[in-house]
Design a protein around this motif. Structure first.
Motif, PDB file in Angstrom:
ATOM      1  N   UNK A  56       2.223  28.786 -39.634  1.00 23.97           N
ATOM      2  CA  UNK A  56       1.030  29.615 -39.724  1.00 23.97           C
ATOM      3  C   UNK A  56       0.917  30.265 -41.083  1.00 23.97           C
ATOM      4  N   UNK A  57      -0.313  30.496 -41.493  1.00 19.07           N
ATOM      5  CA  UNK A  57      -0.603  31.256 -42.698  1.00 19.07           C
ATOM      6  C   UNK A  57      -1.532  32.395 -42.311  1.00 19.07           C
ATOM      7  N   UNK A  58      -1.171  33.592 -42.724  1.00 22.31           N
ATOM      8  CA  UNK A  58      -2.021  34.758 -42.483  1.00 22.31           C
ATOM      9  C   UNK A  58      -2.754  35.074 -43.773  1.00 22.31           C
ATOM     10  N   UNK A  59      -4.066  35.156 -43.686  1.00 17.52           N
ATOM     11  CA  UNK A  59      -4.889  35.459 -44.844  1.00 17.52           C
ATOM     12  C   UNK A  59      -5.471  36.858 -44.692  1.00 17.52           C
ATOM     13  N   UNK A  60      -5.231  37.693 -45.687  1.00 19.62           N
ATOM     14  CA  UNK A  60      -5.835  39.018 -45.677  1.00 19.62           C
ATOM     15  C   UNK A  60      -7.313  38.904 -46.039  1.00 19.62           C
ATOM     16  N   UNK A  61      -8.042  39.987 -45.930  1.00 17.48           N
ATOM     17  CA  UNK A  61      -9.486  39.960 -46.131  1.00 17.48           C
ATOM     18  C   UNK A  61      -9.895  39.393 -47.482  1.00 17.48           C
ATOM     19  N   UNK A  62     -10.916  38.511 -47.452  1.00 15.86           N
ATOM     20  CA  UNK A  62     -11.533  37.921 -48.652  1.00 15.86           C
ATOM     21  C   UNK A  62     -10.610  36.973 -49.420  1.00 15.86           C
ATOM     22  N   UNK A  63      -9.526  36.504 -48.806  1.00 14.62           N
ATOM     23  CA  UNK A  63      -8.646  35.548 -49.487  1.00 14.62           C
ATOM     24  C   UNK A  63      -8.884  34.144 -48.947  1.00 14.62           C
ATOM     25  N   UNK A  64      -8.473  33.150 -49.750  1.00 20.34           N
ATOM     26  CA  UNK A  64      -8.649  31.760 -49.335  1.00 20.34           C
ATOM     27  C   UNK A  64      -7.472  30.927 -49.817  1.00 20.34           C
ATOM     28  N   UNK A  65      -7.261  29.817 -49.133  1.00 16.23           N
ATOM     29  CA  UNK A  65      -6.314  28.789 -49.541  1.00 16.23           C
ATOM     30  C   UNK A  65      -7.129  27.629 -50.085  1.00 16.23           C
ATOM     31  N   UNK A  66      -7.034  27.386 -51.403  1.00 12.09           N
ATOM     32  CA  UNK A  66      -7.905  26.446 -52.097  1.00 12.09           C
ATOM     33  C   UNK A  66      -7.076  25.225 -52.511  1.00 12.09           C
ATOM     34  N   UNK A  67      -7.375  24.071 -51.917  1.00 13.07           N
ATOM     35  CA  UNK A  67      -6.583  22.854 -52.130  1.00 13.07           C
ATOM     36  C   UNK A  67      -7.465  21.723 -52.633  1.00 13.07           C
ATOM     37  N   UNK A  68      -6.934  20.948 -53.593  1.00 13.11           N
ATOM     38  CA  UNK A  68      -7.685  19.810 -54.115  1.00 13.11           C
ATOM     39  C   UNK A  68      -6.888  18.511 -54.058  1.00 13.11           C
ATOM     40  N   UNK A  69      -5.660  18.559 -53.572  1.00 10.78           N
ATOM     41  CA  UNK A  69      -4.852  17.360 -53.430  1.00 10.78           C
ATOM     42  C   UNK A  69      -4.780  16.911 -51.984  1.00 10.78           C
ATOM     43  N   UNK A  70      -4.045  15.833 -51.700  1.00 10.37           N
ATOM     44  CA  UNK A  70      -3.869  15.377 -50.318  1.00 10.37           C
ATOM     45  C   UNK A  70      -3.389  16.532 -49.432  1.00 10.37           C
ATOM     46  N   UNK A  71      -4.018  16.681 -48.266  1.00 10.16           N
ATOM     47  CA  UNK A  71      -3.790  17.862 -47.425  1.00 10.16           C
ATOM     48  C   UNK A  71      -3.464  17.430 -46.003  1.00 10.16           C
ATOM     49  N   UNK A  72      -2.390  17.989 -45.471  1.00  7.26           N
ATOM     50  CA  UNK A  72      -1.988  17.695 -44.092  1.00  7.26           C
ATOM     51  C   UNK A  72      -1.622  19.014 -43.419  1.00  7.26           C
ATOM     52  N   UNK A  73      -2.424  19.420 -42.436  1.00 10.47           N
ATOM     53  CA  UNK A  73      -2.171  20.647 -41.691  1.00 10.47           C
ATOM     54  C   UNK A  73      -2.125  20.277 -40.207  1.00 10.47           C
ATOM     55  N   UNK A  74      -0.930  20.384 -39.616  1.00 12.08           N
ATOM     56  CA  UNK A  74      -0.684  19.871 -38.273  1.00 12.08           C
ATOM     57  C   UNK A  74      -0.086  20.986 -37.409  1.00 12.08           C
ATOM     58  N   UNK A  75      -0.672  21.212 -36.237  1.00 10.95           N
ATOM     59  CA  UNK A  75      -0.145  22.165 -35.253  1.00 10.95           C
ATOM     60  C   UNK A  75       0.183  23.503 -35.904  1.00 10.95           C
TER      61      UNK A  75
END
Length: 296
Positions: A56-75
């Motif tokens: 899990x990733x917890x994001x505080x207010x107004x933050x983002x996870x910005x990805x431009x490469x191959x991405x795999x997010x599972x369960x």
């Protein structure tokens, strides 16, 4: 915890990656906290992969996870606090995106995918979306949504300028302002099958040069089940959709073509079955070909 600074850097510097390298976060269960973002995390090297599994990733207010490469997010989960909504996961049509078995909640936008100018569309399977302003926002290309559950999102999917064939299948989308709010480019197709969209102001709002079809789908308890604006709406040929118990099952705003005859659709319990106006082109076709074309 991983804590990016205001520039999206971790540890005081931008991360760079060699060939076939990237970031892999591994947990033991969905929601097992692997990172906490107090500011944006930018991983924008196009050949750097990002993997999050059983975590899990917890994001505080107004933050983002910005990805431009191959991405795999599972369960895994991306979540935040209800008092200050986060900006979720940002993607850019990169190859090899896999999102499956995930939980997204409490976001201004849970997933944003800017696909214009890129080759690949977006595919999401077996995931849950709760309490987001917009669960999924896409720009360009196609989207495949399969076996997802969404509840209490203002808008589940907002799609701008979609192209090609997009599908929503085997999913449940309930309680919000808009289930699907989609604008299509010329030749785009949106197919909804074996999906329940209920308890919205508008279940599906489709407009632009878009061909909209639905089969064995349910649009119930909405103020408007399907809104078709300048859109080809095809609900014929024994598709058997459930359009019961809406204030208005279908609203037409100058669509060029609508097909209902022989669809086996059930409108019972809706206060209004079909309402609105046809385009000049549709009226011309209606006059020249007869009302059987429209099945009204």
């Amino acid at each position: 915890f991983i804590n990016p600074d205001a520039r999206g850097w971790v540890g005081g510097a931008a991360w760079t990656f060699g060939r076939n390298s990237g970031i892999h976060l591994q947990g033991s269960r969905l929601g097992h906290l692997r990172a906490r973002l107090l500011s944006n995390w930018e991983v924008t090297q196009s050949d750097a992969y990002f993997t999050l599994e059983h975590g899990g990733i917890r994001l505080e207010g107004n933050t983002r996870l910005h990805l431009m490469g191959p991405t795999r997010i599972i369960h895994s989960s991306l979540s935040g606090d209800t008092s200050r909504l986060h900006h979720g996961l940002w993607l850019h049509g990169q190859p090899h995106i896999q999102i499956s078995g995930c939980l997204f909640e409490n976001g201004e936008r849970a997933i944003t995918s800017v696909q214009i100018g890129f080759v690949n569309g977006l595919r999401i399977t077996n995931s849950q979306f709760y309490n987001n302003q917009t669960a999924i926002e896409t720009h360009g290309k196609s989207v495949q949504i399969t076996a997802c559950v969404a509840r209490n999102n203002h808008t589940f999917w907002r799609g701008y300028d979609i192209e090609g064939t997009s599908t929503v299948q085997n999913s449940t989308i309930s309680v919000g302002q808009h289930g699907l709010h989609v604008m299509g480019q010329h030749g785009a197709l949106l197919s909804i099958s074996e999906t329940r969209i209920d308890s919205h102001h508008t279940g599906v709002m489709a407009f632009g040069s878009l061909h909209l079809t639905a089969g064995c789908a349910s649009f119930r308890y909405n103020q408007t089940g399907i809104y078709a604006g300048n859109t080809h709406l095809a609900l014929s040929n024994d598709v058997r959709n459930d359009l019961r118990f809406n204030q208005r099952a279908i609203y037409l705003e100058e669509p060029d073509w609508i097909e209902l005859r022989g669809g086996g659709n059930n409108f019972s319990g809706s206060q209004v079955y079909v309402q609105g106006m046809l385009s000049g082109r549709a009226i011309h076709c209606l006059n020249s070909l007869g009302s059987s074309v429209y099945g009204m």
